[in-house]
Design a protein around this motif. Structure first.
Motif, PDB file in Angstrom:
ATOM      1  N   MET A  84      47.104 -23.726 -56.383  1.00  0.00           N
ATOM      2  CA  MET A  84      47.308 -22.309 -56.091  1.00  0.00           C
ATOM      3  C   MET A  84      46.305 -21.851 -55.040  1.00  0.00           C
ATOM      4  O   MET A  84      45.099 -21.982 -55.223  1.00  0.00           O
ATOM      5  CB  MET A  84      47.143 -21.472 -57.362  1.00  0.00           C
ATOM      6  CG  MET A  84      47.352 -19.980 -57.165  1.00  0.00           C
ATOM      7  SD  MET A  84      47.145 -19.093 -58.740  1.00  0.00           S
ATOM      8  CE  MET A  84      47.395 -17.402 -58.200  1.00  0.00           C
ATOM      9  N   GLU A  85      46.804 -21.324 -53.948  1.00  0.00           N
ATOM     10  CA  GLU A  85      45.934 -20.883 -52.866  1.00  0.00           C
ATOM     11  C   GLU A  85      45.282 -19.538 -53.178  1.00  0.00           C
ATOM     12  O   GLU A  85      45.891 -18.665 -53.790  1.00  0.00           O
ATOM     13  CB  GLU A  85      46.732 -20.773 -51.563  1.00  0.00           C
ATOM     14  CG  GLU A  85      47.247 -22.097 -51.033  1.00  0.00           C
ATOM     15  CD  GLU A  85      47.966 -21.935 -49.711  1.00  0.00           C
ATOM     16  OE1 GLU A  85      48.087 -20.787 -49.230  1.00  0.00           O
ATOM     17  OE2 GLU A  85      48.405 -22.956 -49.154  1.00  0.00           O
ATOM     18  N   PHE A  86      44.046 -19.390 -52.727  1.00  0.00           N
ATOM     19  CA  PHE A  86      43.317 -18.133 -52.864  1.00  0.00           C
ATOM     20  C   PHE A  86      44.084 -16.997 -52.189  1.00  0.00           C
ATOM     21  O   PHE A  86      44.111 -15.862 -52.675  1.00  0.00           O
ATOM     22  CB  PHE A  86      41.926 -18.294 -52.251  1.00  0.00           C
ATOM     23  CG  PHE A  86      40.977 -17.161 -52.521  1.00  0.00           C
ATOM     24  CD1 PHE A  86      40.570 -16.859 -53.813  1.00  0.00           C
ATOM     25  CD2 PHE A  86      40.459 -16.398 -51.492  1.00  0.00           C
ATOM     26  CE1 PHE A  86      39.676 -15.825 -54.073  1.00  0.00           C
ATOM     27  CE2 PHE A  86      39.576 -15.358 -51.730  1.00  0.00           C
ATOM     28  CZ  PHE A  86      39.184 -15.074 -53.029  1.00  0.00           C
ATOM     29  N   ALA A  87      44.745 -17.320 -51.078  1.00  0.00           N
ATOM     30  CA  ALA A  87      45.473 -16.317 -50.307  1.00  0.00           C
ATOM     31  C   ALA A  87      46.673 -15.748 -51.060  1.00  0.00           C
ATOM     32  O   ALA A  87      47.207 -14.699 -50.674  1.00  0.00           O
ATOM     33  CB  ALA A  87      45.933 -16.915 -48.976  1.00  0.00           C
ATOM     34  N   GLU A  88      47.113 -16.403 -52.123  1.00  0.00           N
ATOM     35  CA  GLU A  88      48.216 -15.872 -52.921  1.00  0.00           C
ATOM     36  C   GLU A  88      47.797 -14.605 -53.660  1.00  0.00           C
ATOM     37  O   GLU A  88      48.641 -13.789 -54.034  1.00  0.00           O
ATOM     38  CB  GLU A  88      48.695 -16.916 -53.931  1.00  0.00           C
ATOM     39  CG  GLU A  88      49.389 -18.114 -53.306  1.00  0.00           C
ATOM     40  CD  GLU A  88      49.891 -19.081 -54.360  1.00  0.00           C
ATOM     41  OE1 GLU A  88      50.404 -18.609 -55.402  1.00  0.00           O
ATOM     42  OE2 GLU A  88      49.764 -20.293 -54.148  1.00  0.00           O
ATOM     43  N   VAL A  89      46.498 -14.442 -53.859  1.00  0.00           N
ATOM     44  CA  VAL A  89      45.987 -13.279 -54.591  1.00  0.00           C
ATOM     45  C   VAL A  89      45.221 -12.345 -53.670  1.00  0.00           C
ATOM     46  O   VAL A  89      45.346 -11.125 -53.751  1.00  0.00           O
ATOM     47  CB  VAL A  89      45.080 -13.736 -55.757  1.00  0.00           C
ATOM     48  CG1 VAL A  89      44.477 -12.544 -56.488  1.00  0.00           C
ATOM     49  CG2 VAL A  89      45.863 -14.612 -56.724  1.00  0.00           C
ATOM     50  N   GLU A  96      36.165  -8.198 -46.340  1.00  0.00           N
ATOM     51  CA  GLU A  96      35.187  -7.254 -46.879  1.00  0.00           C
ATOM     52  C   GLU A  96      35.420  -6.933 -48.345  1.00  0.00           C
ATOM     53  O   GLU A  96      34.743  -6.075 -48.912  1.00  0.00           O
ATOM     54  CB  GLU A  96      35.203  -5.967 -46.046  1.00  0.00           C
ATOM     55  CG  GLU A  96      34.743  -6.182 -44.602  1.00  0.00           C
ATOM     56  CD  GLU A  96      33.419  -6.946 -44.525  1.00  0.00           C
ATOM     57  OE1 GLU A  96      32.446  -6.514 -45.184  1.00  0.00           O
ATOM     58  OE2 GLU A  96      33.361  -7.974 -43.829  1.00  0.00           O
ATOM     59  N   ALA A  97      36.355  -7.647 -48.973  1.00  0.00           N
ATOM     60  CA  ALA A  97      36.576  -7.451 -50.408  1.00  0.00           C
ATOM     61  C   ALA A  97      35.357  -7.939 -51.186  1.00  0.00           C
ATOM     62  O   ALA A  97      34.716  -8.915 -50.815  1.00  0.00           O
ATOM     63  CB  ALA A  97      37.820  -8.217 -50.855  1.00  0.00           C
ATOM     64  N   ASP A 105      39.837 -11.899 -59.828  1.00  0.00           N
ATOM     65  CA  ASP A 105      41.286 -11.652 -59.768  1.00  0.00           C
ATOM     66  C   ASP A 105      42.044 -12.958 -59.538  1.00  0.00           C
ATOM     67  O   ASP A 105      43.093 -13.205 -60.148  1.00  0.00           O
ATOM     68  CB  ASP A 105      41.613 -10.671 -58.638  1.00  0.00           C
ATOM     69  CG  ASP A 105      41.268  -9.232 -58.993  1.00  0.00           C
ATOM     70  OD1 ASP A 105      40.962  -8.956 -60.163  1.00  0.00           O
ATOM     71  OD2 ASP A 105      41.304  -8.378 -58.078  1.00  0.00           O
ATOM     72  N   TYR A 106      41.496 -13.797 -58.676  1.00  0.00           N
ATOM     73  CA  TYR A 106      42.114 -15.095 -58.376  1.00  0.00           C
ATOM     74  C   TYR A 106      42.077 -16.001 -59.605  1.00  0.00           C
ATOM     75  O   TYR A 106      43.085 -16.613 -59.977  1.00  0.00           O
ATOM     76  CB  TYR A 106      41.370 -15.730 -57.198  1.00  0.00           C
ATOM     77  CG  TYR A 106      41.764 -17.138 -56.852  1.00  0.00           C
ATOM     78  CD1 TYR A 106      43.104 -17.516 -56.713  1.00  0.00           C
ATOM     79  CD2 TYR A 106      40.788 -18.110 -56.634  1.00  0.00           C
ATOM     80  CE1 TYR A 106      43.455 -18.810 -56.376  1.00  0.00           C
ATOM     81  CE2 TYR A 106      41.124 -19.406 -56.283  1.00  0.00           C
ATOM     82  CZ  TYR A 106      42.457 -19.755 -56.164  1.00  0.00           C
ATOM     83  OH  TYR A 106      42.797 -21.042 -55.810  1.00  0.00           O
ATOM     84  N   PHE A 107      40.926 -16.053 -60.271  1.00  0.00           N
ATOM     85  CA  PHE A 107      40.813 -16.905 -61.454  1.00  0.00           C
ATOM     86  C   PHE A 107      41.764 -16.427 -62.559  1.00  0.00           C
ATOM     87  O   PHE A 107      42.368 -17.235 -63.264  1.00  0.00           O
ATOM     88  CB  PHE A 107      39.378 -16.899 -61.977  1.00  0.00           C
ATOM     89  CG  PHE A 107      38.415 -17.745 -61.171  1.00  0.00           C
ATOM     90  CD1 PHE A 107      38.792 -18.318 -59.965  1.00  0.00           C
ATOM     91  CD2 PHE A 107      37.122 -17.957 -61.608  1.00  0.00           C
ATOM     92  CE1 PHE A 107      37.907 -19.090 -59.218  1.00  0.00           C
ATOM     93  CE2 PHE A 107      36.225 -18.732 -60.881  1.00  0.00           C
ATOM     94  CZ  PHE A 107      36.614 -19.295 -59.684  1.00  0.00           C
ATOM     95  N   ALA A 108      41.876 -15.110 -62.719  1.00  0.00           N
ATOM     96  CA  ALA A 108      42.765 -14.570 -63.752  1.00  0.00           C
ATOM     97  C   ALA A 108      44.217 -14.939 -63.463  1.00  0.00           C
ATOM     98  O   ALA A 108      44.966 -15.341 -64.370  1.00  0.00           O
ATOM     99  CB  ALA A 108      42.605 -13.049 -63.829  1.00  0.00           C
ATOM    100  N   ALA A 109      44.624 -14.820 -62.209  1.00  0.00           N
ATOM    101  CA  ALA A 109      45.984 -15.183 -61.822  1.00  0.00           C
ATOM    102  C   ALA A 109      46.227 -16.681 -62.025  1.00  0.00           C
ATOM    103  O   ALA A 109      47.315 -17.105 -62.421  1.00  0.00           O
ATOM    104  CB  ALA A 109      46.231 -14.793 -60.360  1.00  0.00           C
TER     105      ALA A 109
END
Length: 373
Positions: A84-89, A96-97, A105-109
Motif C-alpha cells: 500500500m502506497e503512502f500516496a493512497e492516503v 507541509e502536512a 492516518d496512513y498506518f490506520a488505513a
C-alpha cells in the motif's frame, strides 16, 4: 481494542492462564506492521497464528507523539509499507502536512485494508522463558508464544546523559521527546545539546524566537550533494557489522552525516550554527566548561537521541559482554542466543525502508524455524 482470539489456556502452575499463539509481534510501527503483513503473506492466520500488541491507544506508532512542527518536508522519507502506497492516503504534494497526523492516518488505513490483528492499548511488561515457549506478560492478558518479533523502536527510552550539577539547575530541562513548539521558549536562553537531525531542527526553530547555544560532544559532519542509495547501503552495512559483533548499534546518521538543507543553510546564514564543545557541568543558572567559561541558561534541551526499547526482554539475558546483542540471520534480525526472537527496527533496520526489509526477513526466518511456513 479489537477482540482477543479465543483463549487457549496454558497449564502453568501458579500463573494466570495464557493465550497460546504461534508468534507475537510487539509494536505496531513501520517494522511491526511490515512484519505482520509478511506473516499473513506466508499464510499465517491473523488473530490465531499471530497477533500484534501495541501500547498506543490508536494507530501511528511513535509518529503520533512527534512535535507539531515536524512536517513531511522535514522528516526523512517515509517509505511505503508493503502492499500500500503512502500516496493512497496522503497525496505526494502535501509536504507541509504534520507528520504526527499524516503517518498515523496512513498506518490506520493500512491496518484496516489488511485487517491486521492489532490489539491496543496493550503494554508488554516482561517476556521470559516458560518451558519450551516464551511467556509474554502484559498489563492485560498473558500470552504463550512460540516466537517473538520485537518491533518496539526507541521512542519510549530517551537518552539523557548524566552531568554533574544537573539536579541544581533551576531552569527547565527536557528531551526531544517532550518538545512541542519553539514559541514556548520565547524570551529564554536555550542550550540545545546534540548533533543529530532533531537537534538541528530544534536549533533552527528555537533560534528564530529567542537566543540559543548549540553544544555537541563531537564535531558534526555535514555533507553536500544528494545522499545516494550507495551511501545508504554503506552506512547500513557499518551498523549491521556492529550488531553482528554484539556491539550497541550506532545511529545511521552518525555514519552518514547530516545533509545540508535549505533550512540549515538559512540557519548558518543567521549565524546560528556556531557549535560549542560539550560543557563539563551544570550550574544552578546555566552550564560551565572546563576552562571556567559559563553560559547562563533558562532551558537545557537534550536532543541526545534514544536507545532501543528492550527492557521487557531483560529476563532473557540476551545482551553479551560488549553491551549489545549478537545478531544473525539474513538481515541481522535474529538473536543468535535465542533464534525464537527477532528484533526489527533495531540497528541496521532502524529506518522506514530498513524496517520493511527486516520485517520480511524476520517473518520468513521465524516462521520457517517454527515450522509454520
Amino acid at each position: 481494542m479489537h477482540a482477543l482470539p479465543p483463549e487457549t489456556p496454558s497449564h502453568e502452575a501458579g500463573l494466570r492462564a495464557a493465550i497460546k499463539v504461534d508468534i507475537v509481534v510487539i509494536g505496531a510501527g513501520q517494522a511491526g506492521l511490515s512484519s505482520a503483513y509478511h506473516l499473513m503473506k506466508l499464510g499465517l492466520r491473523p488473530g490465531r497464528n499471530f497477533i500484534v500488541l501495541d501500547k498506543n491507544e490508536k494507530p501511528g506508532g511513535a509518529w503520533q507523539h512527534r512535535w507539531p512542527s515536524l512536517t513531511l518536508s522535514t522528516v526523512n522519507r517515509v517509505h511505503d509499507l508493503p502492499g500500500m502506497e503512502f500516496a493512497e492516503v496522503v497525496p505526494a504534494g502535501e509536504t507541509e502536512a504534520r507528520a504526527s497526523v499524516a503517518v498515523p492516518d496512513y498506518f490506520a488505513a493500512y491496518e484496516e485494508k489488511f485487517r491486521l490483528p492489532v490489539y491496543r492499548p496493550v503494554a508488554v511488561k516482561v517476556v521470559c522463558n516458560r518451558f519450551e515457549r516464551l511467556r509474554v506478560e502484559t498489563d492485560r492478558e498473558a500470552f504463550s508464544a512460540g516466537g517473538i518479533i520485537n518491533a518496539t523502536g526507541t521512542w519510549e527510552t530517551p537518552q539523557v546523559p548524566e552531568y554533574p550539577g544537573a539536579e541544581l539547575f533551576e531552569g527547565r530541562q527536557l528531551h526531544s521527546r517532550d518538545y512541542r513548539t519553539a514559541a514556548e521558549f520565547a524570551g529564554r536562553h536555550v542550550v540545545i545539546v546534540g548533533s543529530g537531525i532533531s537537534a538541528l531542527q530544534h536549533l533552527d526553530e528555537i533560534s528564530q524566537v529567542t537566543t540559543t547555544s548549540w553544544v555537541t560532544r563531537r564535531e558534526p559532519r555535514f555533507h553536500d550533494g544528494p545522499f545516494t542509495p550507495e551511501d545508504g547501503r554503506a552506512a547500513v552495512a557499518i551498523v549491521e557489522d556492529r550488531v553482528r559483533n554484539g556491539l550497541v548499534p550506532g545511529s545511521v546518521v552518525s555514519v552518514t552525516g547530516i545533509p545540508w538543507t535549505p533550512a540549515l543553510r538559512a540557519a548558518a546564514a543567521r549565524g546560528v550554527l556556531k557549535r560549542l564543545p560539550m560543557f563539563s557541568e551544570i550550574t544552578a543558572h546555566g552550564v560551565r566548561w572546563p576552562d571556567g567559561t559559563e553560559q547562563r541558561a533558562d532551558v537545557i534541551l537534550w536532543a541526545t537521541g534514544f536507545r532501543s526499547s528492550l527492557d521487557h526482554l531483560a529476563p532473557l539475558q540476551l545482551r553479551g559482554e560488549n553491551g549489545g546483542i549478537v545478531m544473525t540471520g539474513r538481515l541481522a534480525t535474529e538473536v543468535e542466543k535465542d533464534p525464537r526472537i527477532h528484533l526489527v527496527g533495531y540497528g541496521p533496520s532502524a529506518s522506514t525502508i530498513g524496517a520493511n526489509r527486516a520485517g520480511a526477513a524476520a517473518a520468513r526466518e521465524l516462521a520457517a524455524r517454527l515450522g509454520l511456513a
